[in-house]
Design a protein around this motif. Structure first.
Motif, mmCIF file in Angstrom:
data_model
loop_
_atom_site.group_PDB
_atom_site.id
_atom_site.type_symbol
_atom_site.label_atom_id
_atom_site.label_comp_id
_atom_site.label_asym_id
_atom_site.label_seq_id
_atom_site.Cartn_x
_atom_site.Cartn_y
_atom_site.Cartn_z
ATOM 1 N N SER A 9 0.883 -1.236 -0.079
ATOM 2 C CA SER A 9 -0.100 0.015 0.010
ATOM 3 C C SER A 9 1.044 1.411 -0.034
ATOM 4 O O SER A 9 0.422 2.322 0.377
ATOM 5 C CB SER A 9 -0.974 -0.025 1.381
ATOM 6 N N ILE A 10 2.162 1.237 -0.448
ATOM 7 C CA ILE A 10 3.012 2.242 -0.174
ATOM 8 C C ILE A 10 3.665 2.322 -1.767
ATOM 9 O O ILE A 10 4.093 1.519 -2.272
ATOM 10 C CB ILE A 10 4.034 2.278 0.636
ATOM 11 N N GLU A 11 3.503 3.753 -2.249
ATOM 12 C CA GLU A 11 4.199 4.291 -3.470
ATOM 13 C C GLU A 11 5.212 5.281 -3.024
ATOM 14 O O GLU A 11 6.231 5.627 -3.925
ATOM 15 C CB GLU A 11 3.356 4.418 -4.526
ATOM 16 N N ASN A 12 4.875 6.227 -2.030
ATOM 17 C CA ASN A 12 5.652 7.513 -1.944
ATOM 18 C C ASN A 12 5.733 7.457 -0.518
ATOM 19 O O ASN A 12 4.789 7.451 0.458
ATOM 20 C CB ASN A 12 4.606 8.602 -2.225
ATOM 21 N N ILE A 13 6.885 7.908 0.136
ATOM 22 C CA ILE A 13 7.297 8.206 1.563
ATOM 23 C C ILE A 13 7.743 9.432 1.872
ATOM 24 O O ILE A 13 8.546 10.102 1.175
ATOM 25 C CB ILE A 13 8.357 7.216 2.056
ATOM 26 N N ILE A 14 6.907 10.031 2.948
ATOM 27 C CA ILE A 14 7.174 11.464 3.414
ATOM 28 C C ILE A 14 7.625 11.305 4.706
ATOM 29 O O ILE A 14 7.291 10.665 5.689
ATOM 30 C CB ILE A 14 5.841 12.322 3.359
ATOM 31 N N PHE A 15 8.913 12.169 4.949
ATOM 32 C CA PHE A 15 9.636 11.984 6.202
ATOM 33 C C PHE A 15 9.344 13.312 6.934
ATOM 34 O O PHE A 15 9.319 14.214 6.219
ATOM 35 C CB PHE A 15 11.187 11.836 5.899
ATOM 36 N N ASP A 16 9.413 13.137 8.362
ATOM 37 C CA ASP A 16 9.809 14.496 9.161
ATOM 38 C C ASP A 16 11.359 14.519 9.030
ATOM 39 O O ASP A 16 11.787 13.385 8.624
ATOM 40 C CB ASP A 16 9.295 13.940 10.522
ATOM 41 N N LEU A 17 11.850 15.595 9.550
ATOM 42 C CA LEU A 17 13.384 15.605 9.704
ATOM 43 C C LEU A 17 13.931 15.537 10.905
ATOM 44 O O LEU A 17 14.485 14.562 11.180
ATOM 45 C CB LEU A 17 13.561 17.103 8.901
ATOM 46 N N ASP A 18 13.651 16.198 11.775
ATOM 47 C CA ASP A 18 14.109 16.249 13.296
ATOM 48 C C ASP A 18 13.942 15.169 13.945
ATOM 49 O O ASP A 18 12.581 14.966 14.251
ATOM 50 C CB ASP A 18 13.759 17.635 14.012
ATOM 51 N N GLY A 19 14.755 14.448 14.274
ATOM 52 C CA GLY A 19 14.205 12.887 15.369
ATOM 53 C C GLY A 19 13.902 11.950 14.323
ATOM 54 O O GLY A 19 13.484 10.820 15.026
ATOM 55 N N THR A 20 13.774 12.102 13.148
ATOM 56 C CA THR A 20 13.517 11.050 12.165
ATOM 57 C C THR A 20 14.634 10.837 11.242
ATOM 58 O O THR A 20 15.142 9.498 10.984
ATOM 59 C CB THR A 20 12.259 11.357 11.330
ATOM 60 N N LEU A 21 15.300 11.821 10.500
ATOM 61 C CA LEU A 21 16.435 11.612 9.728
ATOM 62 C C LEU A 21 17.744 11.908 10.287
ATOM 63 O O LEU A 21 18.775 11.230 9.902
ATOM 64 C CB LEU A 21 16.114 12.427 8.444
ATOM 65 N N TRP A 22 17.729 12.762 11.291
ATOM 66 C CA TRP A 22 18.801 13.101 12.092
ATOM 67 C C TRP A 22 18.513 13.591 13.569
ATOM 68 O O TRP A 22 17.371 13.919 13.910
ATOM 69 C CB TRP A 22 19.611 14.377 11.262
ATOM 70 N N ASP A 23 19.814 13.733 14.107
ATOM 71 C CA ASP A 23 19.509 14.442 15.596
ATOM 72 C C ASP A 23 20.246 15.980 15.497
ATOM 73 O O ASP A 23 21.276 15.918 15.206
ATOM 74 C CB ASP A 23 20.486 13.589 16.589
ATOM 75 N N PRO A 24 19.232 17.153 15.544
ATOM 76 C CA PRO A 24 19.832 18.307 15.223
ATOM 77 C C PRO A 24 20.099 18.880 16.803
ATOM 78 O O PRO A 24 20.789 19.906 16.830
ATOM 79 C CB PRO A 24 18.706 19.171 14.821
ATOM 80 N N MET A 25 20.099 18.356 17.877
ATOM 81 C CA MET A 25 20.185 18.905 19.221
ATOM 82 C C MET A 25 21.493 19.397 19.486
ATOM 83 O O MET A 25 21.563 20.528 19.908
ATOM 84 C CB MET A 25 19.843 17.768 20.396
ATOM 85 N N PRO A 26 22.774 18.762 19.073
ATOM 86 C CA PRO A 26 23.902 19.421 19.390
ATOM 87 C C PRO A 26 24.127 20.828 18.370
ATOM 88 O O PRO A 26 24.603 21.596 19.163
ATOM 89 C CB PRO A 26 25.013 18.364 18.815
ATOM 90 N N MET A 27 23.724 20.744 17.298
ATOM 91 C CA MET A 27 23.685 22.056 16.586
ATOM 92 C C MET A 27 22.892 22.907 16.924
ATOM 93 O O MET A 27 23.302 24.235 17.011
ATOM 94 C CB MET A 27 23.317 21.657 14.937
ATOM 95 N N SER A 28 21.583 22.902 17.427
ATOM 96 C CA SER A 28 20.604 23.562 17.914
ATOM 97 C C SER A 28 21.054 24.367 18.853
ATOM 98 O O SER A 28 20.856 25.522 19.274
ATOM 99 C CB SER A 28 19.151 23.020 18.039
ATOM 100 N N ILE A 29 21.511 23.480 19.956
ATOM 101 C CA ILE A 29 21.923 23.918 21.083
ATOM 102 C C ILE A 29 23.000 25.165 20.968
ATOM 103 O O ILE A 29 22.957 26.357 21.825
ATOM 104 C CB ILE A 29 22.291 23.077 22.296
ATOM 105 N N LYS A 30 24.121 24.859 20.302
ATOM 106 C CA LYS A 30 25.192 25.801 20.070
ATOM 107 C C LYS A 30 24.675 26.989 19.345
ATOM 108 O O LYS A 30 24.751 28.182 19.643
ATOM 109 C CB LYS A 30 25.956 25.137 19.186
ATOM 110 N N ALA A 31 23.676 26.862 18.245
ATOM 111 C CA ALA A 31 23.309 28.036 17.682
ATOM 112 C C ALA A 31 22.448 28.903 18.488
ATOM 113 O O ALA A 31 22.321 30.206 18.555
ATOM 114 C CB ALA A 31 22.348 27.463 16.374
ATOM 115 N N TRP A 32 21.359 28.338 19.271
ATOM 116 C CA TRP A 32 20.629 29.030 20.166
ATOM 117 C C TRP A 32 21.341 29.845 21.299
ATOM 118 O O TRP A 32 21.032 30.894 21.547
ATOM 119 C CB TRP A 32 19.604 28.070 20.799
ATOM 120 N N HIS A 33 22.323 29.224 21.685
ATOM 121 C CA HIS A 33 23.426 29.991 22.586
ATOM 122 C C HIS A 33 24.081 31.062 22.120
ATOM 123 O O HIS A 33 24.040 32.294 22.650
ATOM 124 C CB HIS A 33 24.205 28.910 23.272
ATOM 125 N N THR A 34 24.324 31.015 20.754
ATOM 126 C CA THR A 34 25.174 32.014 19.963
ATOM 127 C C THR A 34 23.991 33.065 19.893
ATOM 128 O O THR A 34 24.243 34.333 20.069
ATOM 129 C CB THR A 34 25.650 31.533 18.799
#
Length: 214
Positions: A9-34
């Motif tokens: 029943s699948i022909e196309n796959i839609i992904f979320d990004l954060d927490g699904t394809l990658w972990d953005p936390m280290p980048m986000s924490i650094k960016a937000w602090h800056t």
């Protein structure tokens, strides 16, 4: 984990990004602090828990949750600075891709068309593509930063403008589940991400589990 009854029943796959394809936390924490260091009216330092608490939230609602003591103009100014810094940091150093991501995308892309719908700001997905060289695997993307709309509406937009038959959505939060439900499409819960989705019918423990769809 089992995908019995789902594969056909699948022909196309839609992904979320954060927490699904990658972990953005280290980048986000650094960016937000800056970014937040530039504002003397921010009362408390941003924490990892603060950022985890807004992952998956529609981008234009984040300021109200994190900085309720600021007026709307200040919230907008602060959030814009944080978002710009995030995009810049992604372009410079990227984020943490989940193990086996590209190999999994390559396998899935041989059978399915792949897409991304995220609640991130404008430019975020493009920066993800640019630094990690993954743009070629995806046919289209959308985000709340571009449209100002909810994830449910953005998933619908991607489905309609690409005339997708038999799409499925994969994400890690209750908001992702709600977006799939709102479009009446199947949902796969990325349990390794940042949210809890107790009602999910299908679950993966790693991104590489998706190879079993092929």
């Amino acid at each position: 984990m089992t995908f019995i009854g789902l594969k056909d029943s699948i022909e196309n796959i839609i992904f979320d990004l954060d927490g699904t394809l990658w972990d953005p936390m280290p980048m986000s924490i650094k960016a937000w602090h800056t970014a937040l260091n530039g504002f003397d009216f921010i009362k408390n330092p941003i924490s990892k828990e603060d950022i985890q608490g807004i992952l998956g939230m529609q981008h234009d609602l984040v300021g109200k949750k994190l900085f309720p003591y600021l007026n709307e103009g200040q919230q907008a100014e602060v959030m814009n600075s944080c978002y710009v810094q995030e995009v810049n940091d992604i372009k410079e150093s990227g984020g943490v891709l989940y193990n086996g991501l590209e190999a999994t995308l390559k396998i899935l892309g041989e059978k399915y068309n792949l897409f991304i719908v995220s609640n991130c700001q404008a430019g975020y997905i493009e920066a993800f593509y640019e630094y990690h060289g993954l743009g070629a695997y995806f046919k289209d993307f959308e985000c709340s930063g571009n449209t100002g709309m909810s994830k449910t509406e953005n998933v619908k937009m991607v489905i309609e403008r690409n005339t997708l038959a038999k799409p499925i959505y994969i994400g890690d939060t209750l908001g992702d589940y709600t977006a799939a439900e709102g479009n009446r499409i199947p949902f796969i819960y990325a349990k390794y991400g940042f949210g809890e989705v107790p009602k999910a019918e299908y679950t993966i423990n790693t991104i590489e589990d998706l190879k079993d769809l092929f």
